[in-house]
Design a protein around this motif. Structure first.
Motif, PDB file in Angstrom:
ATOM      1  N   TRP A 106      28.380  31.906  -2.297  1.00  0.00           N
ATOM      2  CA  TRP A 106      27.960  30.512  -2.517  1.00  0.00           C
ATOM      3  C   TRP A 106      26.872  30.068  -1.550  1.00  0.00           C
ATOM      4  O   TRP A 106      26.352  28.965  -1.656  1.00  0.00           O
ATOM      5  N   GLU A 107      26.512  30.924  -0.584  1.00  0.00           N
ATOM      6  CA  GLU A 107      25.443  30.535   0.343  1.00  0.00           C
ATOM      7  C   GLU A 107      24.057  30.823  -0.231  1.00  0.00           C
ATOM      8  O   GLU A 107      23.051  30.406   0.325  1.00  0.00           O
ATOM      9  N   PRO A 151      20.901  30.316  -2.565  1.00  0.00           N
ATOM     10  CA  PRO A 151      20.348  29.224  -3.385  1.00  0.00           C
ATOM     11  C   PRO A 151      20.044  29.708  -4.808  1.00  0.00           C
ATOM     12  O   PRO A 151      19.316  30.680  -4.992  1.00  0.00           O
ATOM     13  N   ARG A 184      27.638  23.478   0.818  1.00  0.00           N
ATOM     14  CA  ARG A 184      26.500  24.389   0.768  1.00  0.00           C
ATOM     15  C   ARG A 184      25.850  24.396  -0.623  1.00  0.00           C
ATOM     16  O   ARG A 184      24.634  24.393  -0.762  1.00  0.00           O
ATOM     17  N   ILE A 185      26.683  24.385  -1.635  1.00  0.00           N
ATOM     18  CA  ILE A 185      26.181  24.397  -3.015  1.00  0.00           C
ATOM     19  C   ILE A 185      25.340  23.143  -3.274  1.00  0.00           C
ATOM     20  O   ILE A 185      24.240  23.210  -3.815  1.00  0.00           O
ATOM     21  N   ASN A 199      22.098  23.316  -1.322  1.00  0.00           N
ATOM     22  CA  ASN A 199      21.157  24.289  -1.897  1.00  0.00           C
ATOM     23  C   ASN A 199      20.530  23.813  -3.197  1.00  0.00           C
ATOM     24  O   ASN A 199      19.812  24.552  -3.853  1.00  0.00           O
ATOM     25  N   ASN A 200      20.875  22.572  -3.583  1.00  0.00           N
ATOM     26  CA  ASN A 200      20.276  22.001  -4.778  1.00  0.00           C
ATOM     27  C   ASN A 200      20.674  22.703  -6.077  1.00  0.00           C
ATOM     28  O   ASN A 200      19.880  22.746  -7.020  1.00  0.00           O
ATOM     29  N   VAL A 201      21.855  23.256  -6.076  1.00  0.00           N
ATOM     30  CA  VAL A 201      22.365  23.892  -7.302  1.00  0.00           C
ATOM     31  C   VAL A 201      22.549  22.793  -8.343  1.00  0.00           C
ATOM     32  O   VAL A 201      23.018  21.705  -8.034  1.00  0.00           O
TER      33      VAL A 201
END
Ligand code: GLU
Length: 448
Positions: free
Chosen positions: A311-312, A314, A334-335, A338-340
């Motif tokens: 999940w780290e 991007p 983190r998700i 990361n702009n998921v």
């Protein structure tokens, strides 16, 4: 009504304090369906919520088996027959050391809601054993499956309860379980199990179904945003059946899965798991029984991150495909950072409650829950039962078109229920509400 919800919730907390997975699953569901409870007082009058969160029955049994050296071992086996309002109990079997009454009950509860919107007449169940298939020989696996079925066979059947695969139970195990079921009952009752091999009543696309279904669901979410899978990067966990299907179907639609993971860590493949050679290698890794993903990095010369989660990385789309609670708050933060844009669940309950709420309430991330986006496997299981009763097999294309249509129907029902209750594009709550309404109607119609 809110008093009723609070009292059910308090009773659950007390009764299931020692069953964390089950408690998490039912409390999350309770929160999601609360908006729909304002419609009527019938739920309280019939104490429907309590009846929905308790399984009809929970079977537990011992599974003795002998290893290749002649030593005996005793595992614990379970089958929870959760709810049969819509049809016979139906759900997978999991062979994994983490299997216990809490895990089996959470799986059975979720399965009831997964199955409800498939449009096919199936109730919900789950089962399995705390057997560890890692490093076991083929003969040990066969003996274990035979012993497991010796305990289970009297409780299942085409019109009663239809088991299938899950973690640690694939086509090979279903074959041994089915063979033993036939020997014990003397009947070639095809629909007593699904996920069978193609030569003895299995359905085409069953193996691909779990992952394909999740990608079809994701494609509908993309379409809603005016986007397509073309050029999208996906982070996926696991390297089992569900991940394999996601890699294949997303590659076919122009996307690229860049991570796979195992209990040992994750691999990052910037070119994507997009070639036949890579898909086949995933099957080989699974068949080896080692349960490690590092072999992929050695084989294709990509990075392996020991002890870390994917999940780290991007990406545009995150699809957890491994197991429950594989994603915590730190991962969710983190998700989001990361702009998921899309979080689509493949595996059952992959996020902790806090992680799920963080993702669901984040305005940038569009989310779908496994009770909707993770239903591909059971959809094709139900289609396998239809074909068995017709004594006929559909082509790959016929099965796949039905799968795609049903995934679309589940998406539509979830989006429509969210809209109806003023929840915007909350597909998770929408799905829970739509399934709850269908199951409750069936339960009310059939009396106490
Ligand atoms: N474990 C699978 C699921 O959750 C299979 C269920 C089935 O095919 O009955 O969908």
């Amino acid at each position: 009504m809110s008093d009723y919800v609070s009292s059910v919730s308090a009773a659950l907390r007390q009764r299931y304090a020692d069953q964390p997975e089950y408690l998490q699953s039912v409390l999350t569901w309770l929160e999601m369906i609360t908006p729909a409870l304002q419609d009527s007082d019938v739920y309280e009058r019939l104490d429907l919520l309590t009846r929905m969160v308790e399984p009809d029955r929970m079977l537990s049994f011992t599974v003795p088996w002998v290893d290749d050296k002649g030593f005996a071992h005793t595992c614990h086996g379970y089958r929870v027959q959760f709810n049969s309002a819509i049809g016979p109990y139906k759900g997978g079997l999991r062979f994994h050391p983490s299997v216990n009454p809490s895990v089996v009950k959470f799986l059975g509860f979720e399965q009831t809601y997964k199955n409800a919107l498939t449009g096919l007449p199936i109730g919900g169940a789950a089962g399995g054993a705390d057997f560890d298939p890692r490093g076991k020989s083929n003969r040990e696996i066969m003996r274990f499956c035979q012993s497991f079925m010796t305990a289970l066979y009297r409780h299942i059947g085409a019109d009663t309860d239809i088991p299938a695969g899950d973690i640690g139970v694939g086509a090979r195990e279903i074959g041994y379980l089915f063979g033993e079921y036939k020997r014990l009952t003397g009947r070639s009752e095809s629909s007593a199990l699904t996920g069978k091999g193609l030569t003895y009543g299995g359905s085409k696309i069953r193996q691909e179904a779990a992952g394909f279904g999740t990608v079809y669901f994701t494609a509908r979410m993309l379409e809603h945003q005016g986007e397509t899978m073309e050029g999208k990067r996906l982070a996926v966990s696991g390297f089992g059946n569900m991940s394999w299907g996601v890699c294949r179907k997303s590659a076919e639609l122009g996307g690229k899965v860049v991570t796979l993971s195992g209990p040992d860590g994750y691999v990052y493949d910037p070119d994507g798991v997009t070639t036949q050679e890579k898909f086949d290698f995933m099957l080989q890794m699974r068949a080896s029984g080692a349960d490690k993903v590092e072999a992929y990095a050695d084989r294709f010369g990509v990075e392996f991150y020991a002890g870390k989660k994917p999940w780290e990385v991007p990406v545009d789309i995150v699809i957890p495909c491994a197991t429950q609670n594989e994603l915590d708050v730190e991962d969710a933060v983190r998700i989001v950072a990361n702009n998921v844009r899309y979080y689509v669940e493949g595996s059952n309950m992959p996020a902790t409650s806090d992680a799920l709420n963080l993702l669901r309430l984040s305005p940038r991330v569009l989310t779908a829950g496994s009770k909707a986006s993770g239903t591909g496997g059971v959809v094709v299981s139900a289609l396998e039962m239809v074909q068995n009763s017709l004594r006929y097999s559909w082509t790959r294309r016929e099965v796949e078109e039905r799968l795609k249509k049903i995934m679309g129907d589940i998406y539509d029902a979830s989006a429509a229920a969210a809209e109806e209750y003023g929840l915007g594009y909350d597909l998770i709550a929408g799905n829970d509400i739509a399934a709850f309404k269908k199951i409750s109607q069936a339960m009310i119609a059939q009396g106490l």
